[in-house]
Design a protein around this motif. Structure first.
Motif, PDB file in Angstrom:
ATOM      1  N   THR A 109     124.515  33.278  74.950  1.00 43.07           N
ATOM      2  CA  THR A 109     123.592  34.040  75.809  1.00 43.07           C
ATOM      3  C   THR A 109     122.143  33.579  75.662  1.00 43.07           C
ATOM      4  OG1 THR A 109     123.304  35.737  74.109  1.00 43.07           O
ATOM      5  CG2 THR A 109     125.097  36.056  75.683  1.00 43.07           C
ATOM      6  N   PHE A 110     121.925  32.443  74.987  1.00 47.16           N
ATOM      7  CA  PHE A 110     120.590  31.863  74.806  1.00 47.16           C
ATOM      8  C   PHE A 110     119.621  32.847  74.139  1.00 47.16           C
ATOM      9  CE2 PHE A 110     122.483  29.736  78.482  1.00 47.16           C
ATOM     10  CZ  PHE A 110     122.407  28.407  78.097  1.00 47.16           C
ATOM     11  N   GLY A 111     120.134  33.665  73.225  1.00 46.50           N
ATOM     12  CA  GLY A 111     119.285  34.567  72.451  1.00 46.50           C
ATOM     13  C   GLY A 111     118.888  35.849  73.142  1.00 46.50           C
ATOM     14  N   THR A 112     119.398  36.097  74.359  1.00 47.51           N
ATOM     15  CA  THR A 112     118.994  37.315  75.081  1.00 47.51           C
ATOM     16  C   THR A 112     119.488  38.576  74.382  1.00 47.51           C
ATOM     17  OG1 THR A 112     119.107  36.060  77.147  1.00 47.51           O
ATOM     18  CG2 THR A 112     119.035  38.465  77.302  1.00 47.51           C
ATOM     19  N   VAL A 113     120.758  38.571  73.991  1.00 45.96           N
ATOM     20  CA  VAL A 113     121.328  39.738  73.311  1.00 45.96           C
ATOM     21  C   VAL A 113     120.620  39.984  71.988  1.00 45.96           C
ATOM     22  CG1 VAL A 113     123.429  40.716  72.324  1.00 45.96           C
ATOM     23  CG2 VAL A 113     123.544  39.386  74.439  1.00 45.96           C
ATOM     24  N   ALA A 114     120.336  38.917  71.253  1.00 43.32           N
ATOM     25  CA  ALA A 114     119.658  39.065  69.958  1.00 43.32           C
ATOM     26  C   ALA A 114     118.250  39.634  70.133  1.00 43.32           C
ATOM     27  CB  ALA A 114     119.607  37.727  69.238  1.00 43.32           C
ATOM     28  N   CYS A 115     117.545  39.209  71.180  1.00 44.11           N
ATOM     29  CA  CYS A 115     116.190  39.725  71.414  1.00 44.11           C
ATOM     30  C   CYS A 115     116.206  41.215  71.741  1.00 44.11           C
ATOM     31  CB  CYS A 115     115.532  38.941  72.542  1.00 44.11           C
ATOM     32  SG  CYS A 115     115.098  37.244  72.115  1.00 44.11           S
ATOM     33  N   PHE A 116     117.093  41.633  72.621  1.00 43.34           N
ATOM     34  CA  PHE A 116     117.173  43.059  72.958  1.00 43.34           C
ATOM     35  C   PHE A 116     117.581  43.895  71.742  1.00 43.34           C
ATOM     36  CE2 PHE A 116     117.377  41.602  77.415  1.00 43.34           C
ATOM     37  CZ  PHE A 116     116.465  42.485  77.968  1.00 43.34           C
ATOM     38  N   ALA A 117     118.555  43.409  70.966  1.00 37.33           N
ATOM     39  CA  ALA A 117     118.986  44.163  69.787  1.00 37.33           C
ATOM     40  C   ALA A 117     117.869  44.264  68.756  1.00 37.33           C
ATOM     41  CB  ALA A 117     120.218  43.507  69.174  1.00 37.33           C
TER      42      ALA A 117
END
Length: 326
Positions: free
Chosen positions: A120-128
Motif C-alpha cells: 500500500t506504499f505506506g498509506t495504511v502505516a501512516c493512517f495507523a
C-alpha cells in the motif's frame, strides 16, 4: 513521555517516536533494501537466463522475500530493534514493557510491513500511526512493540554563581533542615536566571525568597547583606554540606572550624556571624563552684553540674531586612 509500566510497577520514561522520524527511518531502510534488491535481481537474471520462465519467476519471488522481508527481520532481531534507518534517526523498537524485541516480534512486524508498507506504499502505516496515541502502526500493535526515541536532548544545567568572598563560610551554623526542596529549587532557578531578569523584578524576587528562607531557618537576617548575595551564600553552604556528607568530614563539613574572611572593613579574625567563635580562640575553662574539687593539672576537668535554666520566653520573630525596591 510514555505511560509504560513494567512488571515491577516501574514507570518507564520513554518517548515514543512520531510519524516524521519514523517515516524518515523507513525511507532510509527502503532505499538500502531496494538498492540491494535491484542489484540482486540483475545478478539473478543473468544467472538464470538459461532457465524457463517459471523457474525465473520462482527465483525472483524468492529473492524478493529474502531481501525485502527476511533481511529486515534478521537485522531487527540481531540489532535488538535498531535497523540502519532507525540508528541514523536515533530510534529503536522495544517491547511494550520496554525490553528488547526478539525474533517473534520482528517476524510479526516484517510480515505486517509487507502489507502496510510495500503493497500500500505506506498509506495504511501512516493512517495507523496518526490515529495511535503512541504513533504505532499495525505491525507494532500485533507484535506488542513500540518505536521510541533513544537520543533525547538533555537540558542544560546552569551553575549557581558563587557568593562574595567575604560571605563564604559565614553561615556554617545555620539550620537548613526545615527548608523544603521546593524552596531550594525556586532559589536555584532564580540564581541561575537572575542576570536575565529586569533589575526591579529580580530584586523583588530575591527579597521574597530571602524572607521565605529566613522564616524557614528561624535565624535573624544578616544586617547589610543584599538578598541575592544572602541566597548565594546559603546555597553555597548547602552544597558544601552535601559534599562533606557524601565524601566524608573535611574542612567544609559542618562543625569543622574554617578560616574565613569577614565583611569588608572588618579586621582579620573577626568571628563570623550566627554566634560562631573565631578559629583558634581559647576555650574558656569552667570555674569550680562551691563544694566541687579544683581541677587537677594534666587531667581533663570534670563536667560541672549545672542547674537547669528556666525556660526563656520565645521572642517574636524579628522583621526581615530584605525589602524590595520601591
Amino acid at each position: 513521555m510514555s505511560d509504560l509500566v513494567t512488571g515491577d510497577a516501574v514507570v518507564l520514561g520513554l518517548r515514543p517516536a512520531r510519524l516524521p522520524s519514523r517515516g524518515l527511518a523507513i525511507l532510509l531502510d527502503l532505499l538500502v533494501y531496494v538498492t540491494g534488491y535491484v542489484l540482486l535481481s540483475v545478478g539473478l537474471a543473468l544467472a538464470t537466463s538459461s532457465l524457463d520462465d517459471a523457474a525465473q519467476a520462482a527465483v525472483a519471488v524468492a529473492g524478493f522475500l529474502l531481501l525485502m522481508v527476511g533481511v529486515p527481520i534478521a537485522v531487527e532481531t540481531l540489532s535488538h530493534g535498531r535497523s540502519l534507518g532507525k540508528l541514523a534517526c536515533g530510534l529503536r523498537v522495544v517491547r511494550d514493557d520496554g525490553g528488547p524485541i526478539r525474533f517473534r516480534h520482528a517476524l510479526v512486524r516484517g510480515a505486517m510491513g509487507v502489507v502496510e508498507l510495500l503493497l500500500t506504499f505506506g498509506t495504511v502505516a501512516c493512517f495507523a500511526s496518526l490515529i495511535s496515541a503512541r504513533g504505532r502502526r499495525l505491525g507494532d500493535v500485533f507484535a506488542g512493540t513500540l518505536v521510541v526515541r533513544e537520543r533525547v536532548p538533555g537540558a542544560r544545567v546552569m551553575p549557581v554563581p558563587p557568593p562574595p568572598p567575604w560571605l563564604a563560610g559565614r553561615f556554617t551554623g545555620l539550620d537548613l533542615s526545615a527548608v523544603p526542596d521546593g524552596l531550594w529549587l525556586a532559589i536555584r532557578q532564580y540564581l541561575t536566571r537572575m542576570n536575565q531578569l529586569d533589575p526591579q523584578v529580580g530584586a523583588a524576587m530575591a527579597a521574597r525568597l530571602a524572607d521565605d528562607l529566613v522564616a524557614r531557618t528561624g535565624a535573624p537576617p544578616p544586617v547589610g547583606v543584599p538578598a541575592a548575595a544572602f541566597l548565594m551564600a546559603v546555597v553555597h553552604e548547602r552544597q558544601t554540606r552535601d559534599a562533606a556528607r557524601a565524601f566524608g568530614a573535611g574542612p567544609g563539613a559542618p562543625g569543622v572550624p574554617r578560616t574565613v574572611a569577614g565583611p569588608p572593613g572588618t579586621a582579620p579574625g573577626t568571628p563570623p556571624a550566627w554566634g560562631h567563635p573565631a578559629p583558634g580562640a581559647p576555650v574558656p575553662q569552667p570555674v569550680p563552684q562551691a563544694g566541687q574539687p579544683a581541677p587537677v593539672p594534666g587531667r581533663a576537668p570534670a563536667a560541672p553540674v549545672m542547674a537547669p535554666a528556666p525556660a526563656a520566653p520565645v521572642p517574636p520573630r524579628p522583621a526581615t531586612g530584605f525589602a524590595p525596591p520601591a
